[in-house]
Design a protein around this motif. Structure first.
Motif, PDB file in Angstrom:
ATOM      1  N   SER A 153      -5.463   0.956   5.079  1.00 47.26           N
ATOM      2  CA  SER A 153      -4.019   1.197   5.250  1.00 47.26           C
ATOM      3  C   SER A 153      -3.828   2.379   6.201  1.00 47.26           C
ATOM      4  CB  SER A 153      -3.296   1.410   3.922  1.00 47.26           C
ATOM      5  OG  SER A 153      -1.893   1.369   4.162  1.00 47.26           O
ATOM      6  N   ASP A 154      -2.683   3.077   6.093  1.00 51.16           N
ATOM      7  CA  ASP A 154      -2.399   4.187   7.014  1.00 51.16           C
ATOM      8  C   ASP A 154      -3.031   5.458   6.466  1.00 51.16           C
ATOM      9  OD1 ASP A 154      -0.817   2.272   8.167  1.00 51.16           O
ATOM     10  OD2 ASP A 154       1.043   3.434   8.104  1.00 51.16           O
ATOM     11  N   THR A 155      -3.843   6.107   7.266  1.00 49.49           N
ATOM     12  CA  THR A 155      -4.522   7.309   6.773  1.00 49.49           C
ATOM     13  C   THR A 155      -4.995   8.193   7.923  1.00 49.49           C
ATOM     14  OG1 THR A 155      -6.243   8.091   5.231  1.00 49.49           O
ATOM     15  CG2 THR A 155      -6.853   6.271   6.697  1.00 49.49           C
TER      16      THR A 155
ATOM     17  N   THR B  38       0.820  -1.222   0.000  1.00 50.63           N
ATOM     18  CA  THR B  38       0.000   0.000   0.000  1.00 50.63           C
ATOM     19  C   THR B  38       0.846   1.262   0.000  1.00 50.63           C
ATOM     20  OG1 THR B  38      -0.161   0.093   2.424  1.00 50.63           O
ATOM     21  CG2 THR B  38      -1.878  -1.165   1.239  1.00 50.63           C
ATOM     22  N   HIS B  39       2.016   1.201   0.634  1.00 53.84           N
ATOM     23  CA  HIS B  39       2.940   2.350   0.647  1.00 53.84           C
ATOM     24  C   HIS B  39       4.295   1.905   1.161  1.00 53.84           C
ATOM     25  CE1 HIS B  39       1.505   2.433   4.823  1.00 53.84           C
ATOM     26  NE2 HIS B  39       2.354   3.397   5.139  1.00 53.84           N
ATOM     27  N   PRO B  40       5.330   2.732   0.934  1.00 53.92           N
ATOM     28  CA  PRO B  40       6.689   2.239   1.173  1.00 53.92           C
ATOM     29  C   PRO B  40       7.228   2.427   2.589  1.00 53.92           C
ATOM     30  CG  PRO B  40       6.768   4.313  -0.040  1.00 53.92           C
ATOM     31  CD  PRO B  40       5.329   4.024   0.226  1.00 53.92           C
ATOM     32  N   HIS B  41       6.381   2.729   3.561  1.00 55.72           N
ATOM     33  CA  HIS B  41       6.906   2.863   4.923  1.00 55.72           C
ATOM     34  C   HIS B  41       7.454   1.530   5.434  1.00 55.72           C
ATOM     35  CE1 HIS B  41       4.825   6.868   6.146  1.00 55.72           C
ATOM     36  NE2 HIS B  41       6.063   7.054   5.722  1.00 55.72           N
ATOM     37  N   MET B  42       8.521   1.640   6.243  1.00 50.72           N
ATOM     38  CA  MET B  42       9.260   0.449   6.677  1.00 50.72           C
ATOM     39  C   MET B  42       8.383  -0.575   7.382  1.00 50.72           C
ATOM     40  SD  MET B  42      12.102  -0.947   6.415  1.00 50.72           S
ATOM     41  CE  MET B  42      13.595   0.019   6.268  1.00 50.72           C
ATOM     42  N   ASP B  43       7.428  -0.106   8.225  1.00 54.07           N
ATOM     43  CA  ASP B  43       6.605  -1.095   8.944  1.00 54.07           C
ATOM     44  C   ASP B  43       5.734  -1.923   7.992  1.00 54.07           C
ATOM     45  OD1 ASP B  43       5.438   1.545   8.727  1.00 54.07           O
ATOM     46  OD2 ASP B  43       3.788   0.916  10.010  1.00 54.07           O
ATOM     47  N   HIS B  44       5.621  -1.505   6.728  1.00 55.65           N
ATOM     48  CA  HIS B  44       4.807  -2.231   5.749  1.00 55.65           C
ATOM     49  C   HIS B  44       5.642  -3.040   4.752  1.00 55.65           C
ATOM     50  CE1 HIS B  44       1.008  -0.154   6.923  1.00 55.65           C
ATOM     51  NE2 HIS B  44       1.935   0.601   7.505  1.00 55.65           N
ATOM     52  N   ILE B  45       6.937  -2.840   4.756  1.00 57.73           N
ATOM     53  CA  ILE B  45       7.788  -3.567   3.784  1.00 57.73           C
ATOM     54  C   ILE B  45       9.024  -4.201   4.408  1.00 57.73           C
ATOM     55  CG2 ILE B  45       7.146  -2.120   1.799  1.00 57.73           C
ATOM     56  CD1 ILE B  45      10.133  -0.908   2.362  1.00 57.73           C
TER      57      ILE B  45
ATOM     58  N   THR C 291      -5.110   9.431   2.830  1.00 61.93           N
ATOM     59  CA  THR C 291      -4.408  10.645   3.236  1.00 61.93           C
ATOM     60  C   THR C 291      -3.293  10.306   4.221  1.00 61.93           C
ATOM     61  OG1 THR C 291      -6.570  11.705   3.063  1.00 61.93           O
ATOM     62  CG2 THR C 291      -4.812  12.991   4.095  1.00 61.93           C
ATOM     63  N   HIS C 292      -2.103  10.121   3.683  1.00 64.14           N
ATOM     64  CA  HIS C 292      -0.964   9.761   4.525  1.00 64.14           C
ATOM     65  C   HIS C 292       0.198  10.672   4.109  1.00 64.14           C
ATOM     66  CE1 HIS C 292       0.963   7.253   7.403  1.00 64.14           C
ATOM     67  NE2 HIS C 292       1.600   6.449   6.575  1.00 64.14           N
ATOM     68  N   ILE C 293       1.367  10.514   4.728  1.00 50.91           N
ATOM     69  CA  ILE C 293       2.452  11.457   4.418  1.00 50.91           C
ATOM     70  C   ILE C 293       3.323  11.018   3.249  1.00 50.91           C
ATOM     71  CG2 ILE C 293       2.583  12.614   6.666  1.00 50.91           C
ATOM     72  CD1 ILE C 293       4.659  10.538   7.498  1.00 50.91           C
TER      73      ILE C 293
ATOM     74  N   GLY D  32      -0.451  11.650   9.537  1.00 53.95           N
ATOM     75  CA  GLY D  32      -1.350  10.937   8.627  1.00 53.95           C
ATOM     76  C   GLY D  32      -1.942   9.681   9.229  1.00 53.95           C
ATOM     77  N   HIS D  33      -2.427   9.793  10.460  1.00 58.09           N
ATOM     78  CA  HIS D  33      -3.020   8.637  11.134  1.00 58.09           C
ATOM     79  C   HIS D  33      -4.345   9.034  11.797  1.00 58.09           C
ATOM     80  CE1 HIS D  33       0.249   5.846  10.498  1.00 58.09           C
ATOM     81  NE2 HIS D  33       1.136   6.716  10.943  1.00 58.09           N
ATOM     82  N   LEU D  34      -5.040   8.024  12.341  1.00 63.91           N
ATOM     83  CA  LEU D  34      -6.314   8.256  13.025  1.00 63.91           C
ATOM     84  C   LEU D  34      -6.191   7.956  14.513  1.00 63.91           C
ATOM     85  CD1 LEU D  34      -8.735   6.428  10.513  1.00 63.91           C
ATOM     86  CD2 LEU D  34      -8.455   8.909  10.779  1.00 63.91           C
TER      87      LEU D  34
HETATM   88 ZN   LIG Z   1       2.691   4.641   6.920  1.00 62.38          ZN
END
Ligand SMILES: [Zn+2]
Ligand SMILES: [Zn+2]
Length: 258
Positions: free
Chosen positions: A162-164, A56-63, A141-143, A201-203
């Motif tokens: 995902s992260d938003t 969903t996006h390239p942040h480390m916690d996701h890849i 809507t994330h960074i 960019g979180h809830l």
């Molecule tokens: Zn993220």
């Protein structure tokens, strides 16, 4: 559809804990949604069957362990590990991770039988197939560039934010679906940290409650994910205070089915 949030944290005795530091969901033992803990928490049989990963996006916690996963499987693959992401995210992964410095450019390598990794770009707003799933992605809507997903196996449909932080396009896609059985939505920070949640960019649980008011579907199961481990107990309490009967925190390691 069966979905499991892979555990990513173990205690000193080697047992999985409910803390979620990395994001990776396995769908029907075949498709991974994000790849934070893919190399460390898949079963042996899932390692034989998971060849499609939607990022969903390239942040480390996701890849984090995606490169390790391809590395582990390198010699045994009979088909590539396919990394499905927007063109933009594919390019970021190529530039920042599979760049020959952080890790080898596996998308350029093959074993004796097959290329070992392949980027498969998709466009937000258009349906595409991943293994047995029909998938539609929508920007959230994330960074960094990030998409939420709507997944269907023909019988059930599951949405993943995902992260938003507060977002719009994703809800239009979700609301267009004739039926949604479950929503996985993030709740990263407690209500007292709403400013931090917004700039990162979180809830928060309250912001999650506000997002749910944009959802046209009722009577679906709502699972909160991406709870920062430091605040997990407080987040669970604040989520309960929303008073929504079908909302709970998703438990890592448990298989959910819809
Ligand atoms: Zn993220
Ligand atoms: Zn994240």
């Amino acid at each position: 559809m069966k979905i499991k949030l892979l555990p990513s944290t173990i205690d000193a005795e080697g047992r999985a804990t409910p803390d979620q530091r990395l994001s990776c969901f396995v769908v029907d033992d075949r498709v991974a949604i994000d790849a934070g803990s893919i190399a460390i928490s898949l079963s042996d049989s899932q390692r034989e069957t998971v060849r499609d990963v939607i990022v969903t996006h390239p942040h480390m916690d996701h890849i984090a362990t995606l490169p390790i996963y391809v590395d582990d499987l390198f010699a045994s693959l009979a088909e590539p590990v396919r990394v499905h992401a927007t063109e933009e995210v594919c390019r970021l992964l190529e530039r920042d991770i599979f760049n020959g410095t952080v890790y080898p450019p596996f998308h350029k390598f093959r074993n004796e039988r097959t290329p070992v990794m392949e980027f498969v770009p998709f466009e937000a707003g258009r349906r595409f197939r991943v293994a047995h799933l029909t998938v539609e992605a929508a920007p959230v809507t994330h960074i960094v560039p990030t998409v939420g997903l709507l997944l269907s196996d023909g019988r059930s449909t599951v949405a993943f934010s995902s992260d938003t932080s507060a977002t719009e396009d994703f809800w239009h896609v979700v609301n267009r679906a004739p039926r949604v059985d479950a929503l996985l939505i993030e709740a990263s920070f407690p209500n007292s940290l709403s400013k931090l949640a917004e700039v990162s960019g979180h809830l928060t649980p309250d912001a999650l409650g506000a997002e749910l008011r944009k959802l046209a579907h009722k009577d679906l199961e709502v699972l909160a994910v991406h709870l920062k481990p430091t605040y997990r107990a407080l987040l669970v309490e604040e989520l309960a205070r929303l008073g929504l009967p079908r909302l709970s925190a998703m438990e890592p390691g448990r298989e959910y089915e819809w």
